[in-house]
Scaffold this active site. Structure first.
Site, PDB file in Angstrom:
ATOM      1  N   ASP A  74       0.818  -1.212   0.000  1.00  0.00           N
ATOM      2  CA  ASP A  74       0.000   0.000   0.000  1.00  0.00           C
ATOM      3  C   ASP A  74       0.852   1.262   0.000  1.00  0.00           C
ATOM      4  O   ASP A  74       2.007   1.268   0.434  1.00  0.00           O
ATOM      5  CB  ASP A  74      -0.972   0.013   1.177  1.00  0.00           C
ATOM      6  CG  ASP A  74      -0.303  -0.111   2.541  1.00  0.00           C
ATOM      7  OD1 ASP A  74       0.675  -0.874   2.656  1.00  0.00           O
ATOM      8  OD2 ASP A  74      -0.749   0.560   3.494  1.00  0.00           O
ATOM      9  N   ASP A 104       8.793   4.634  -0.916  1.00  0.00           N
ATOM     10  CA  ASP A 104       8.108   3.969   0.199  1.00  0.00           C
ATOM     11  C   ASP A 104       6.963   3.133  -0.327  1.00  0.00           C
ATOM     12  O   ASP A 104       5.827   3.580  -0.351  1.00  0.00           O
ATOM     13  CB  ASP A 104       7.607   5.038   1.174  1.00  0.00           C
ATOM     14  CG  ASP A 104       6.965   4.472   2.419  1.00  0.00           C
ATOM     15  OD1 ASP A 104       7.216   3.294   2.726  1.00  0.00           O
ATOM     16  OD2 ASP A 104       6.210   5.208   3.085  1.00  0.00           O
ATOM     17  N   GLU A 136      -0.046  -1.288   5.777  1.00  0.00           N
ATOM     18  CA  GLU A 136       1.078  -0.809   6.583  1.00  0.00           C
ATOM     19  C   GLU A 136       0.924   0.671   6.875  1.00  0.00           C
ATOM     20  O   GLU A 136       1.213   1.127   7.991  1.00  0.00           O
ATOM     21  CB  GLU A 136       2.400  -1.076   5.852  1.00  0.00           C
ATOM     22  CG  GLU A 136       3.651  -0.862   6.705  1.00  0.00           C
ATOM     23  CD  GLU A 136       4.159   0.582   6.711  1.00  0.00           C
ATOM     24  OE1 GLU A 136       5.035   0.900   7.538  1.00  0.00           O
ATOM     25  OE2 GLU A 136       3.693   1.400   5.878  1.00  0.00           O
ATOM     26  N   GLU A 137       0.463   1.425   5.879  1.00  0.00           N
ATOM     27  CA  GLU A 137       0.385   2.882   6.024  1.00  0.00           C
ATOM     28  C   GLU A 137      -0.725   3.323   6.972  1.00  0.00           C
ATOM     29  O   GLU A 137      -0.774   4.494   7.353  1.00  0.00           O
ATOM     30  CB  GLU A 137       0.188   3.536   4.641  1.00  0.00           C
ATOM     31  CG  GLU A 137       1.337   3.324   3.665  1.00  0.00           C
ATOM     32  CD  GLU A 137       2.612   4.059   4.051  1.00  0.00           C
ATOM     33  OE1 GLU A 137       2.655   4.654   5.147  1.00  0.00           O
ATOM     34  OE2 GLU A 137       3.567   4.030   3.259  1.00  0.00           O
ATOM     35  N   HIS A 359       5.817   9.786   1.396  1.00  0.00           N
ATOM     36  CA  HIS A 359       4.525  10.485   1.489  1.00  0.00           C
ATOM     37  C   HIS A 359       4.540  11.883   0.872  1.00  0.00           C
ATOM     38  O   HIS A 359       3.529  12.577   0.926  1.00  0.00           O
ATOM     39  CB  HIS A 359       4.054  10.598   2.953  1.00  0.00           C
ATOM     40  CG  HIS A 359       4.011   9.300   3.689  1.00  0.00           C
ATOM     41  ND1 HIS A 359       3.681   9.223   5.030  1.00  0.00           N
ATOM     42  CD2 HIS A 359       4.247   8.019   3.286  1.00  0.00           C
ATOM     43  CE1 HIS A 359       3.720   7.957   5.423  1.00  0.00           C
ATOM     44  NE2 HIS A 359       4.066   7.216   4.375  1.00  0.00           N
TER      45      HIS A 359
END
Length: 385
Positions: A74, A104, A136-137, A359
């Site tokens: 994700d 990421d 995970e995020e 991000h």
């Protein structure tokens, strides 16, 4: 089936917009088929509504003692971000690979996929596995059930390398974390009649003040040797957003905020969380004694164990042999490494890219970092032969 290069795999992965709020199944389906085409065994762990899945893959002999390459599928949203190129297309310029997730952490995942296919084709004598999680995020919630499933369907490995961006440095420790969504309910009256009402904002401020007091106490206390390695060298508590109220002259009927704690790995995340819960329950009882409609509700939105430095850990030995680095590294962000460690795996963090890019709009992975990761994986496959 054609063997793709790491760069080709990265382009395929980024093209799947696997934002955490959406399904990741198109990516998982593609990867499952790609691995199957190369004779690599795969298994899925589904989430509750079967809209997402983790993929577990095993290359090489069916025996214990191998290596797990761990990543997540994700990515965070691009909504409201000013991108200068398509976030779902890998764009190279000025020595950088731009695209959502390149850093990421689809860059690492692409390299891991390449390594499993190369390991299978090379006939390695020790297995290589991939653990690709979801969510995970949103608090590392997808990894624990995936790890439990792994231990049921594939032989247990001796080392896990979690590929979060570390500029290919070997990270042996990171802070744990816990987050609370807190909702305070008040009772509305005109502000001139303040004692007859309950202001949710003013009562929420008591909990925010408690957070400030805990920070003061933590920072004034002696610091352990483990904590000294971190920046900052102590546990932190933080309130980053708060909402509530309707007008300046009405006691607020509602206020909500989020409390985040980042806990050094020699302290108990559960104990820190329990302290906050006890204070929230105390305030809840006090408010209900004033007005039965008022109170405090809270829930743990996420909880992540810290990664504890190991003594002569198998994962650290392996990663250092592949990078040639000797310096110990710790980070204050959380990963899935501590969750593997809690299930009895030796684990470290080591991956290409800089966490500062995670991000961000125009997220990128330096080509040099991607190439360094490729060399790392090539050495790993050679070591498993």
């Amino acid at each position: 089936m054609e063997e793709l290069t790491p760069r080709q795999i990265l382009s395929r992965l980024v093209a799947f917009p696997t934002v955490s709020r959406d399904t990741n199944l198109p990516l998982i389906d593609w990867l499952d088929a790609y691995f199957s085409g190369h004779g690599i065994r795969t298994f899925r762990h589904w989430n509750e509504d079967r809209q997402k899945a983790a993929l577990i893959a095993h290359a090489g002999p069916w025996q214990a003692g191998g290596v797990v390459l761990s990543g997540h599928s994700d990515v965070v949203p691009v909504d409201g971000q000013a991108w200068t190129s398509d976030p779902w297309t890998v764009t190279e310029r000025d020595g950088r690979l731009y695209g959502r997730g390149t850093c990421d952490m689809k860059g690492y995942v692409a390299l891991a996929i390449w390594a499993l296919v190369r390991a299978q084709r090379a006939g390695v004598t020790r297995p290589l596995q991939l653990a690709l999680s979801y969510d995970e995020e949103t608090g590392c919630t997808g990894a624990p059930p995936m790890i439990r499933t792994m231990q049921e369907v594939v032989p247990k490995a001796s080392a896990v390398i979690v590929g979060e961006p570390s500029r290919m440095g070997v990270i042996t420790g990171h802070k744990g974390g816990v987050g609370f969504q807190v909702d305070v309910t008040g009772y509305e009256v005109h502000s001139s009649l303040l004692p007859e009402g309950v202001s949710a904002i003013m009562e929420a401020a008591r909990l925010v003040h408690w957070v400030n007091e805990r920070n003061d106490a933590v920072q004034a206390a002696p610091r352990s040797a483990v904590a000294q390695a971190f920046n900052p060298p102590f546990t932190t508590l933080h309130v980053g957003a708060i909402r509530g109220g309707t007008a300046h002259n009405i006691t607020a009927a509602h206020c909500d905020f989020f409390v985040e704690m980042r806990v050094v790995p020699d302290e108990s995340v559960d104990a820190r969380a329990a302290d906050f819960e006890a204070e929230a329950l105390r305030l809840d009882a006090a408010l209900k004694a004033r007005r039965p409609e008022a109170g405090v509700q809270f829930r743990r939105a996420f909880q992540i164990p810290g990664l504890r430095p190991e003594t002569d850990g198998a994962a650290e030995r392996l990663a250092r042999s592949l990078t040639g680095g000797n310096a110990a590294g710790v980070v204050s962000y959380g990963t899935e490494a501590g969750q593997f460690q809690d299930e009895g795996y030796s684990a470290v963090v080591c991956g290409p890219g800089d966490i500062a890019q995670a991000h961000q709009p125009d997220e990128y992975l330096e080509v040099a970092q991607f190439e360094a990761g490729h060399q790392f994986m090539a050495r790993l496959v050679e070591q498993l032969r």
